[in-house]
Design an enzyme around this catalytic site. Structure first.
Site, PDB file in Angstrom:
ATOM      1  N   SER A 147      61.017  85.084  68.790  1.00 34.85           N
ATOM      2  CA  SER A 147      60.879  86.052  69.872  1.00 34.85           C
ATOM      3  C   SER A 147      61.032  85.368  71.215  1.00 34.85           C
ATOM      4  O   SER A 147      60.677  84.189  71.366  1.00 34.85           O
ATOM      5  CB  SER A 147      59.483  86.671  69.766  1.00 34.85           C
ATOM      6  OG  SER A 147      59.167  87.357  70.946  1.00 34.85           O
ATOM      7  N   TYR A 173      49.754  85.923  68.647  1.00 37.01           N
ATOM      8  CA  TYR A 173      51.046  86.339  68.065  1.00 37.01           C
ATOM      9  C   TYR A 173      52.144  85.343  68.463  1.00 37.01           C
ATOM     10  O   TYR A 173      52.876  84.827  67.618  1.00 37.01           O
ATOM     11  CB  TYR A 173      51.429  87.754  68.548  1.00 37.01           C
ATOM     12  CG  TYR A 173      52.879  88.086  68.274  1.00 37.01           C
ATOM     13  CD1 TYR A 173      53.325  88.274  66.978  1.00 37.01           C
ATOM     14  CD2 TYR A 173      53.817  88.165  69.322  1.00 37.01           C
ATOM     15  CE1 TYR A 173      54.674  88.548  66.714  1.00 37.01           C
ATOM     16  CE2 TYR A 173      55.149  88.428  69.064  1.00 37.01           C
ATOM     17  CZ  TYR A 173      55.575  88.620  67.761  1.00 37.01           C
ATOM     18  OH  TYR A 173      56.901  88.878  67.510  1.00 37.01           O
ATOM     19  N   LYS A 202      54.640  82.489  66.304  1.00 39.63           N
ATOM     20  CA  LYS A 202      56.108  82.328  66.365  1.00 39.63           C
ATOM     21  C   LYS A 202      56.476  80.886  66.709  1.00 39.63           C
ATOM     22  O   LYS A 202      57.368  80.298  66.096  1.00 39.63           O
ATOM     23  CB  LYS A 202      56.711  83.285  67.398  1.00 39.63           C
ATOM     24  CG  LYS A 202      56.633  84.749  66.991  1.00 39.63           C
ATOM     25  CD  LYS A 202      57.465  85.049  65.764  1.00 39.63           C
ATOM     26  CE  LYS A 202      57.269  86.447  65.223  1.00 39.63           C
ATOM     27  NZ  LYS A 202      57.816  86.634  63.881  1.00 39.63           N
TER      28      LYS A 202
HETATM   29  P1  NAD Z   1      57.809  95.807  61.715  1.00 38.84           P
HETATM   30  O1  NAD Z   1      56.327  95.728  61.696  1.00 38.84           O
HETATM   31  O2  NAD Z   1      58.455  97.133  61.825  1.00 38.84           O
HETATM   32  O3  NAD Z   1      58.402  95.077  60.410  1.00 38.84           O
HETATM   33  C1  NAD Z   1      57.744  93.998  59.797  1.00 38.84           C
HETATM   34  C2  NAD Z   1      57.709  94.310  58.306  1.00 38.84           C
HETATM   35  O4  NAD Z   1      57.070  93.230  57.621  1.00 38.84           O
HETATM   36  C3  NAD Z   1      56.895  95.572  57.976  1.00 38.84           C
HETATM   37  O5  NAD Z   1      57.661  96.373  57.106  1.00 38.84           O
HETATM   38  C4  NAD Z   1      55.642  95.039  57.294  1.00 38.84           C
HETATM   39  O6  NAD Z   1      55.128  95.948  56.352  1.00 38.84           O
HETATM   40  C5  NAD Z   1      56.168  93.770  56.664  1.00 38.84           C
HETATM   41  N1  NAD Z   1      55.153  92.715  56.420  1.00 38.84           N
HETATM   42  C6  NAD Z   1      54.258  92.200  57.293  1.00 38.84           C
HETATM   43  N2  NAD Z   1      53.546  91.225  56.696  1.00 38.84           N
HETATM   44  C7  NAD Z   1      54.000  91.117  55.421  1.00 38.84           C
HETATM   45  C8  NAD Z   1      53.675  90.299  54.329  1.00 38.84           C
HETATM   46  N3  NAD Z   1      52.693  89.385  54.393  1.00 38.84           N
HETATM   47  N4  NAD Z   1      54.364  90.455  53.173  1.00 38.84           N
HETATM   48  C9  NAD Z   1      55.343  91.380  53.061  1.00 38.84           C
HETATM   49  N5  NAD Z   1      55.707  92.190  54.074  1.00 38.84           N
HETATM   50  C10 NAD Z   1      55.038  92.055  55.244  1.00 38.84           C
HETATM   51  O7  NAD Z   1      58.312  94.835  62.877  1.00 38.84           O
HETATM   52  P2  NAD Z   1      59.772  94.671  63.502  1.00 38.84           P
HETATM   53  O8  NAD Z   1      59.733  95.190  64.879  1.00 38.84           O
HETATM   54  O9  NAD Z   1      60.798  95.127  62.560  1.00 38.84           O
HETATM   55  O10 NAD Z   1      59.813  93.089  63.616  1.00 38.84           O
HETATM   56  C11 NAD Z   1      60.364  92.265  62.596  1.00 38.84           C
HETATM   57  C12 NAD Z   1      60.132  90.806  62.953  1.00 38.84           C
HETATM   58  O11 NAD Z   1      60.712  90.547  64.231  1.00 38.84           O
HETATM   59  C13 NAD Z   1      58.659  90.422  63.078  1.00 38.84           C
HETATM   60  O12 NAD Z   1      58.492  89.125  62.549  1.00 38.84           O
HETATM   61  C14 NAD Z   1      58.413  90.441  64.565  1.00 38.84           C
HETATM   62  O13 NAD Z   1      57.380  89.559  64.936  1.00 38.84           O
HETATM   63  C15 NAD Z   1      59.751  89.961  65.096  1.00 38.84           C
HETATM   64  N6  NAD Z   1      60.022  90.417  66.476  1.00 38.84           N
HETATM   65  C16 NAD Z   1      59.945  91.759  66.777  1.00 38.84           C
HETATM   66  C17 NAD Z   1      60.163  92.167  68.082  1.00 38.84           C
HETATM   67  C18 NAD Z   1      60.040  93.624  68.459  1.00 38.84           C
HETATM   68  O14 NAD Z   1      59.951  93.907  69.662  1.00 38.84           O
HETATM   69  N7  NAD Z   1      60.071  94.563  67.540  1.00 38.84           N
HETATM   70  C19 NAD Z   1      60.495  91.225  69.066  1.00 38.84           C
HETATM   71  C20 NAD Z   1      60.590  89.885  68.725  1.00 38.84           C
HETATM   72  C21 NAD Z   1      60.353  89.491  67.416  1.00 38.84           C
END
Ligand code: NAD
Ligand code: UDP
Length: 338
Positions: free
Chosen positions: A125, A149, A153
């Site tokens: 991120s 958080y 990362k």
């Molecule tokens: P999201 O919460 O929609 O998706 C994450 C998925 O991981 C969910 O479906 C959740 O059920 C699953 N999950 C969490 N822990 C788990 C585990 N221990 N075992 C199996 N499944 C698990 O989030 P997103 O927005 O799609 O983000 C995806 C990734 O990108 C994350 O790692 C997040 O930190 C990173 N990210 C997101 C953003 C954002 O703004 N959305 C920005 C930067 C980074």
């Protein structure tokens, strides 16, 4: 055609990326524990693509269960989205964040090594840059984090850098996302936050659909042209495409690489609000509120390295993002739950 494991593939970015991979002809296997998602997202991806996805309902923190996925499938690469992502919640329950995000990744690395799966893209991120010395942000800027958080990362990035040094057979892409918004143009998949959204665009769309009263704009005294914070919003379908480009790079045996996935354009909170009003076709009520702790005035990517090295360039405009975010919200006012 490659066989790709997508952890967290039912989530917001994961579901859009799974769709992009299927459309490129790859075979996809999803592992998700649905802690922050709904299996309906996967059914809809299958509907849009006309293709099937193999699903394991499994927590990546459970090594034995997770190992089954590797035993039963000969994988070519992994995209690791699984993780908890709410900054405020990570401050209240830090151990849960360290436990979930770190253990899942450590298990993944053990299994990849054991089963000789050597290509990995990791969801990092822009938060790892903290308050940057200047904008745009380049990949070689110093890294600082200010909440649990963000620390998960950065810790995972550090783990992957250490791991890569002694496991040169591994190819690893650290992908630093800026602010993903919007939804697939079909309106069938999109962002479905639990409870009251923390992020700007889902908050605005829920105001527009009548679920929330007004948007609070956090701070109007920042040193930016209109006083509100500037971010690099990227259409989630562009972000998904970025993963396809990163995978191609992994298959060239590139070692560890790091890319910003952003557009290079910064928009203020008020500019996003105006774009959303245009998409919705009516004014969206808002009020200025005090600054939110931890927010920085401006954050946007230099997208140059990703363009030069993996050919990734975002193509959607802020108006496209607003249109698609609204299309998703108005067609699914209760998200996937209905
Ligand atoms: P999201 O919460 O929609 O998706 C994450 C998925 O991981 C969910 O479906 C959740 O059920 C699953 N999950 C969490 N822990 C788990 C585990 N221990 N075992 C199996 N499944 C698990 O989030 P997103 O927005 O799609 O983000 C995806 C990734 O990108 C994350 O790692 C997040 O930190 C990173 N990210 C997101 C953003 C954002 O703004 N959305 C920005 C930067 C980074
Ligand atoms: N923001 C806001 N009101 C909200 C949510 C967010 O004014 O209800 C602002 C926030 O202060 C930041 C920008 O919108 O300047 C983007 O916030 P978001 O939480 O979506 O992403 P962040 O960049 O913090 O990861």
């Amino acid at each position: 055609m490659k066989k790709i494991l997508v952890t967290g593939g039912a989530g917001y970015i994961g579901s859009h990326t799974v769709l992009a991979l299927l459309e490129k002809g790859h075979e996809v296997i999803i592992v998700d524990n649905f802690s922050n998602s709904n299996p309906e997202s996967i059914r809809r991806v299958e509907k849009i693509s006309g293709k099937k996805v193999k699903l394991y309902t499994c927590d990546c923190c459970n090594l034995d269960e997770f190992a089954t996925v590797f035993k039963e499938n000969k994988l070519d690469a992994v995209i690791h989205f699984a993780g908890l992502k709410a900054v405020g919640e990570s401050v209240s329950i830090p151990l849960k964040y360290y436990q979930n995000n770190l253990i899942s990744t450590l298990n993944l690395l053990e299994l990849m090594k054991q089963y000789h799966v050597y290509n990995l893209a990791f969801s990092s991120s822009a938060t790892v840059y903290g308050e940057p010395k200047s904008v745009p942000i380049f990949e070689d800027f110093d890294l600082h984090v200010s909440n649990p958080y963000g620390r998960t990362k950065l810790m995972i990035e550090d783990i992957l850098r250490d791991f890569s040094k002694v496991n040169p057979q591994f190819n690893i892409a650290l992908l630093r996302y800026f602010n993903p918004i919007g939804a697939h143009a079909s309106g069938l998949i999109g962002e479905d936050p639990n409870g009251i959204p923390n992020n700007l665009v889902p908050y605005i769309t829920q105001v527009a659909v009548g679920k929330l009263k007004e948007l609070g704009v956090f701070g109007n005294d920042y040193p930016t042209p209109d006083g509100t914070c500037i971010r690099d919003y990227i259409h989630v379908c562009d972000l998904a495409e970025g993963h396809v480009c990163a995978l191609d790079k992994l298959f060239t045996n590139c070692g560890l690489v790091t890319y910003n996935l952003g557009t290079g354009n910064g928009y203020s909170v008020l500019e996003v609000l105006r774009a959303m009003e245009k998409a919705v076709g009516k004014p969206i009520p808002y009020a200025f509120k005090p600054r939110r702790e931890g927010d920085i005035p401006a954050c946007f990517a230099s997208p140059e390295k990703a363009y030069k090295e993996i050919g990734f360039k975002a193509k959607y405009s802020i108006d496209d993002m607003a249109r698609d975010a609204w299309n998703w919200q108005k067609n699914n006012p209760q998200g996937y739950a209905k």
